[in-house]
Design a protein around this motif. Structure first.
Motif, short mmCIF file in Angstrom:
data_model
loop_
_atom_site.label_atom_id
_atom_site.label_comp_id
_atom_site.label_asym_id
_atom_site.label_seq_id
_atom_site.Cartn_x
_atom_site.Cartn_y
_atom_site.Cartn_z
N PRO A 74 20.11 39.72 34.25
CA PRO A 74 19.88 40.98 34.98
C PRO A 74 21.03 41.31 35.92
N THR A 75 22.13 41.80 35.36
CA THR A 75 23.31 42.10 36.17
C THR A 75 23.18 43.40 36.96
N HIS A 76 22.04 44.09 36.83
CA HIS A 76 21.78 45.27 37.66
C HIS A 76 20.72 44.98 38.71
N GLY A 77 20.48 43.68 38.98
CA GLY A 77 19.46 43.29 39.95
C GLY A 77 18.15 42.97 39.27
N ASP A 78 17.28 42.30 39.99
CA ASP A 78 16.00 41.88 39.42
C ASP A 78 14.87 42.38 40.30
N TYR A 133 8.46 44.30 41.47
CA TYR A 133 7.74 45.56 41.31
C TYR A 133 8.77 46.64 41.00
N LEU A 134 8.61 47.35 39.89
CA LEU A 134 9.57 48.37 39.49
C LEU A 134 9.59 49.51 40.50
N GLY A 135 10.80 50.03 40.75
CA GLY A 135 10.94 51.21 41.60
C GLY A 135 10.96 50.94 43.08
N THR A 136 10.93 49.67 43.49
CA THR A 136 10.93 49.34 44.91
C THR A 136 11.73 48.07 45.14
N SER A 137 12.22 47.91 46.36
CA SER A 137 12.96 46.70 46.71
C SER A 137 12.04 45.57 47.16
N GLU A 138 10.75 45.82 47.20
CA GLU A 138 9.81 44.79 47.62
C GLU A 138 9.85 43.61 46.64
N GLY A 139 10.16 42.43 47.15
CA GLY A 139 10.23 41.25 46.29
C GLY A 139 11.40 41.24 45.34
N ALA A 140 12.36 42.15 45.54
CA ALA A 140 13.50 42.27 44.61
C ALA A 140 14.59 41.25 44.93
N ARG A 141 15.54 41.10 44.00
CA ARG A 141 16.64 40.16 44.15
C ARG A 141 17.96 40.86 43.87
N ALA A 142 18.92 40.63 44.74
CA ALA A 142 20.25 41.19 44.53
C ALA A 142 20.97 40.41 43.44
N VAL A 143 21.96 41.06 42.83
CA VAL A 143 22.80 40.37 41.86
C VAL A 143 23.72 39.41 42.62
N SER A 144 23.73 38.18 42.21
CA SER A 144 24.68 37.21 42.75
C SER A 144 25.05 36.26 41.62
N HIS A 145 26.20 35.64 41.76
CA HIS A 145 26.59 34.70 40.71
C HIS A 145 25.61 33.54 40.64
N ASP A 146 25.12 33.11 41.79
CA ASP A 146 24.17 32.01 41.81
C ASP A 146 22.92 32.36 41.02
N TYR A 147 22.41 33.58 41.20
CA TYR A 147 21.18 33.94 40.49
C TYR A 147 21.44 34.12 39.00
N ARG A 175 27.50 51.69 34.65
CA ARG A 175 27.88 51.66 36.05
C ARG A 175 26.77 51.12 36.95
N SER A 176 25.56 50.97 36.42
CA SER A 176 24.49 50.38 37.21
C SER A 176 24.53 48.86 37.20
N CYS A 177 25.48 48.29 36.45
CA CYS A 177 25.53 46.84 36.27
C CYS A 177 26.85 46.27 36.77
N VAL A 199 26.77 62.40 31.83
CA VAL A 199 27.25 62.39 33.21
C VAL A 199 28.00 61.10 33.51
N GLU A 200 27.46 59.98 33.09
CA GLU A 200 28.17 58.71 33.30
C GLU A 200 29.45 58.66 32.49
N GLN A 201 29.39 59.15 31.25
CA GLN A 201 30.59 59.16 30.41
C GLN A 201 31.71 59.96 31.07
N GLU A 202 31.37 61.14 31.57
CA GLU A 202 32.38 61.98 32.20
C GLU A 202 32.94 61.34 33.46
N SER A 203 32.10 60.60 34.19
CA SER A 203 32.60 59.92 35.39
C SER A 203 33.61 58.83 35.04
#
Length: 388
Positions: free
Chosen positions: A8-12, A15-29, A51-53, A112-116
């Motif tokens: 999960p290189t875009h974070g884990d 609960y979907l849609g919220t940061s509650e109980g979420a995990r940031a991307v880190s090399h350790d994880y 770009r989200s990853c 939109v992402e392609q054009e960016s």
């Protein structure tokens, strides 16, 4: 049956849609998830792209030395890099990992992402670029042992005297995986790739898509393998699994769902359109096929369905897809570390996968589980079978 997991290189999330109980991307994880997948006996891992990853190539390369047998399905993005550079990157990764690279060809589905990123071609033009890209990429790597140069003059891409001096371990090149539901995508798959991937649609829709790809591949004198991308929510009982599915979207509000669906609607991906059509942005009819739940797709792009149930039920549903001709299952679940263990413990024993070695290269004997009272071995686990 080949079973892959997901980094999960875009974070884990819990609960979907919220940061509650979420995990940031880190090399350790990421390393924890990769080592778990390697040790548990998964055949490989997919690393997402966009770009989200975090960058898939850098992340995958950082995990080579932490794993022993795990394969890495890493994306190339035609239009974002030169095919010759991509060929040299693939050869280097394959050599440094001992032949553990698989290539996921991604044409991109969000204008939109392609054009960016500086890519302004239409849907059809992106597939033309992908076609030319793969012809160059494949030829360059195929000729690494002979030393012949590649010359190619196309509508969008051209090379003169292209070479990669270091050959990959896998010959003629690391296998190509690719997914797409449009006519252009199926033509590209039929002519150039090794494994065609589909997102987790109901079995009847998957069967229809596989038939289309097989027919076009046969006209090109080729045969392909097939894979499917799914989430899984597996628990010891069906009731517990469905509760976990409800909990996963329990923090989602209607505004968040509407924003996500608006973003998906602007995309020109036929596969994304098909995913969104399964649920229409509504919560009330998310089981779109027996045990196939579309709740993830309310806010997640790409793969948006999950198999929900106990071990025997999920294994049975996987076998139904296998009966259609699918041999590779690319799975994920939330959070990815814990779900990798749940799936391996509850479903692996029920799947026809043959002998798998652990990440150390050894199949260690028991005892399995904590010793009881310092001297007694744990009782053997019962064999569970589906009620059907």
């Amino acid at each position: 049956m080949n079973v892959f997991w997901f980094i999960p290189t875009h974070g884990d999330s819990r609960y979907l849609g919220t940061s509650e109980g979420a995990r940031a991307v880190s090399h350790d994880y990421m390393k924890q998830v990769a080592v778990a997948a390697d040790t548990l006996g998964y055949d490989g891992v997919l690393l997402p792209t966009g770009r989200s990853c975090e960058d898939a190539w850098v992340a995958a390369a950082s995990l080579i030395d932490a794993t022993r047998r795990l394969k890495f399905l890493v994306a190339v993005r035609p239009g974002l890099m030169a095919p010759t550079l991509a060929a040299r990157m693939a050869a280097t990764f394959d050599r440094l990992s001992g032949g553990r690279l698989l290539i996921n060809v991604v044409t991109g589905g969000d204008p939109v992402e392609q054009e960016s990123d500086g890519v302004f071609g239409s849907h059809a033009e992106r597939y033309e670029i992908s076609d030319e890209f793969l012809k160059i990429w494949r030829d360059v790597l195929t000729k690494t042992r002979s030393g012949e140069p590649t010359h190619f003059q196309g509508k969008h891409l051209s090379v003169k005297g292209a070479k990669a001096l270091y050959p990959p371990v896998q010959q003629p090149y690391p296998p190509l995986y690719f997914g797409g539901s449009s006519d252009e995508a199926i033509d590209l798959a039929a002519e150039q790739v090794d494994v065609y991937l589909t997102w987790g649609e109901p079995p009847a829709a998957v069967a229809e898509k596989i038939a289309r790809v097989r027919e076009r591949a046969a006209k090109a004198g080729r045969t392909l393998r097939f894979g499917i991308r799914l989430h899984v929510i597996v628990r010891e009982t069906n009731e517990a699994a469905w509760r976990a599915a409800d909990e996963l979207i329990s923090r989602l509000d209607d505004e968040t769902i509407a924003k996500a669906q608006a973003n998906f609607a602007r995309m020109d991906s036929e596969g994304q359109r098909r995913m969104a059509a399964l649920h229409g942005g509504r919560r009330d009819k998310l089981e779109v096929s027996p045990n196939l739940w579309a709740g993830v797709g309310l806010v997640r792009g790409g793969a948006g369905t999950a198999l929900v149930g106990d071990g025997p039920t999920v294994a049975e549903r996987l076998q139904e897809y296998a009966a259609l001709g699918i041999d590779t299952f690319i799975l994920s679940g939330y959070p990815h570390l814990e779900e990798s263990y749940r799936f391996a413990e509850l479903v692996f024993p029920l799947l026809p996968r043959g002998q798998r070695e652990g990440g150390s290269g050894q199949q260690l004997p028991g005892p399995f589980g904590e010793i009881v009272g310092n001297t007694e071995l744990p009782k053997a686990a019962p064999v569970r079978v589906s009620a059907s």
